[in-house]
Design an enzyme around this catalytic site. Structure first.
Site, PDB file in Angstrom:
ATOM      1  N   SER A 203    -146.662  42.830 -46.219  1.00 56.85           N
ATOM      2  CA  SER A 203    -147.832  42.532 -45.392  1.00 56.85           C
ATOM      3  C   SER A 203    -148.966  41.936 -46.231  1.00 56.85           C
ATOM      4  O   SER A 203    -149.038  42.150 -47.439  1.00 56.85           O
ATOM      5  CB  SER A 203    -148.329  43.802 -44.710  1.00 56.85           C
ATOM      6  OG  SER A 203    -147.278  44.448 -44.037  1.00 56.85           O
TER       7      SER A 203
HETATM    8  N1  SAH Z   1    -144.816  48.178 -46.094  1.00 60.08           N
HETATM    9  C1  SAH Z   1    -143.869  47.170 -46.480  1.00 60.08           C
HETATM   10  C2  SAH Z   1    -143.735  46.135 -45.400  1.00 60.08           C
HETATM   11  C3  SAH Z   1    -142.316  45.875 -45.090  1.00 60.08           C
HETATM   12  S1  SAH Z   1    -141.999  44.915 -43.645  1.00 60.08           S
HETATM   13  C4  SAH Z   1    -144.216  46.575 -47.829  1.00 60.08           C
HETATM   14  O1  SAH Z   1    -145.236  46.943 -48.412  1.00 60.08           O
HETATM   15  O2  SAH Z   1    -143.432  45.769 -48.330  1.00 60.08           O
HETATM   16  C5  SAH Z   1    -141.462  46.166 -42.511  1.00 60.08           C
HETATM   17  C6  SAH Z   1    -140.192  46.863 -42.846  1.00 60.08           C
HETATM   18  O3  SAH Z   1    -139.881  47.713 -41.741  1.00 60.08           O
HETATM   19  C7  SAH Z   1    -138.966  45.971 -43.044  1.00 60.08           C
HETATM   20  O4  SAH Z   1    -138.453  46.176 -44.314  1.00 60.08           O
HETATM   21  C8  SAH Z   1    -137.989  46.455 -41.966  1.00 60.08           C
HETATM   22  O5  SAH Z   1    -136.628  46.469 -42.379  1.00 60.08           O
HETATM   23  C9  SAH Z   1    -138.483  47.863 -41.708  1.00 60.08           C
HETATM   24  N2  SAH Z   1    -138.096  48.464 -40.444  1.00 60.08           N
HETATM   25  C10 SAH Z   1    -138.005  47.898 -39.208  1.00 60.08           C
HETATM   26  N3  SAH Z   1    -137.579  48.817 -38.306  1.00 60.08           N
HETATM   27  C11 SAH Z   1    -137.405  49.993 -38.985  1.00 60.08           C
HETATM   28  C12 SAH Z   1    -136.961  51.301 -38.614  1.00 60.08           C
HETATM   29  N4  SAH Z   1    -136.599  51.615 -37.368  1.00 60.08           N
HETATM   30  N5  SAH Z   1    -136.904  52.255 -39.572  1.00 60.08           N
HETATM   31  C13 SAH Z   1    -137.253  51.973 -40.859  1.00 60.08           C
HETATM   32  N6  SAH Z   1    -137.653  50.749 -41.271  1.00 60.08           N
HETATM   33  C14 SAH Z   1    -137.741  49.767 -40.347  1.00 60.08           C
END
Ligand code: SAH
Length: 256
Positions: free
Chosen positions: A100
């Site tokens: 993000s």
């Molecule tokens: N906070 C992260 C942002 C990652 S993007 C950072 O700092 O990099 C959001 C993430 O949510 C993705 O990796 C995606 O695979 C995950 N995601 C989506 N649905 C999910 C679920 N049901 N359980 C766990 N992770 C999930």
């Protein structure tokens, strides 16, 4: 179903940690090649500039600004993207997912610290849905006592573990599983932060929120446009606010 860590799970000894890695990789950041090391020397200045920009964008919490100025975002992105690590932009982290934007990470952290329970001091336990590359988990580790972060994509769960290992953050617990179910074993949480947006907030998250706790999540409204939603659990029940429009990757069910 989440892979359960032993508690307290230390990152360096997290379950499934790859055996037989060189000691240097498990105890300190690996020595960077010369050009990377030279670039890294400038990153402190770039982080300071990022913090000034965050403050100018309205982030007020000194704790959040300090955390954003501390965590080396360049260590969480692909080497081809390090030049953009301190720009206010989301960046690809593989498997179609993104880290993000710093303003969004800071905003969510600041909202988290607005939880009633956080007024008395550092929130005790925080659950992050969507570990991704692990960057926000590292920021949260400086703001909360214990951070549980769950990821549904094994490749990213493992990448986050690799990325976080050099930081040796004993209060970050990485979990592999479907975050739609939350993580009951760590509940109740002072805060739940979702980095992926669905059409509704799963009931499990609300169930796992402590009284005085706060949930911060992107939720799609009619037309698919996401907005940041804050839900506080008070002694009288749930109180919801809808904030600004955001663009997060979709919340998906199951593991992959
Ligand atoms: N906070 C992260 C942002 C990652 S993007 C950072 O700092 O990099 C959001 C993430 O949510 C993705 O990796 C995606 O695979 C995950 N995601 C989506 N649905 C999910 C679920 N049901 N359980 C766990 N992770 C999930």
């Amino acid at each position: 179903m989440a892979t359960r860590p032993s508690f307290p799970a230390k990152l360096a000894t997290a379950p499934g940690a790859a055996p037989g890695r060189p000691t240097s990789a498990t105890t300190r950041p690996a020595a960077a090649p010369a050009p990377v090391a030279a670039a890294r020397a400038d990153f402190g200045a770039l982080r300071a500039r990022l913090v000034r920009r965050l403050a100018a964008a309205g982030v007020q919490s000194p704790a959040v600004l300090q955390a954003m100025g501390t965590v080396e975002r360049d260590r969480f992105v692909d080497s081809a993207l390090v030049a953009q690590a301190y720009e206010d932009t989301s960046l690809p982290i593989g498997l179609g997912q993104t880290i993000s934007k710093p303003t969004v990470v800071a905003r969510m952290c600041e909202l988290m610290l607005g939880a009633d329970l956080a007024r008395e001091g550092r929130p005790a336990r925080v659950l992050e849905i969507g570990t991704g590359c692990g960057y926000q988990a590292a920021v949260l580790s400086l703001l909360a006592r214990e951070v549980y972060s769950i990821e549904r994509l094994r490749g990213l769960h493992e990448k986050a573990r690799e990325n976080l290992r050099p930081f040796r953050l004993a209060n970050v617990h990485l979990l592999f599983g479907d975050g739609m179910a939350g993580y009951a074993k760590g509940a109740p949480y002072a805060a739940i932060i979702a980095a992926a947006g669905g059409e509704a907030v799963p009931q499990s998250w609300l169930d796992q929120l402590a009284v005085g706790g706060r949930l911060v999540a992107p939720v799609a409204g009619q037309g698919g446009q996401q907005a940041l939603v804050v839900i506080d659990r008070t002694a009288q029940g749930l109180r919801q606010q809808q904030l600004e429009a955001v663009h997060f990757v979709p919340l998906k069910s199951g593991i992959a």
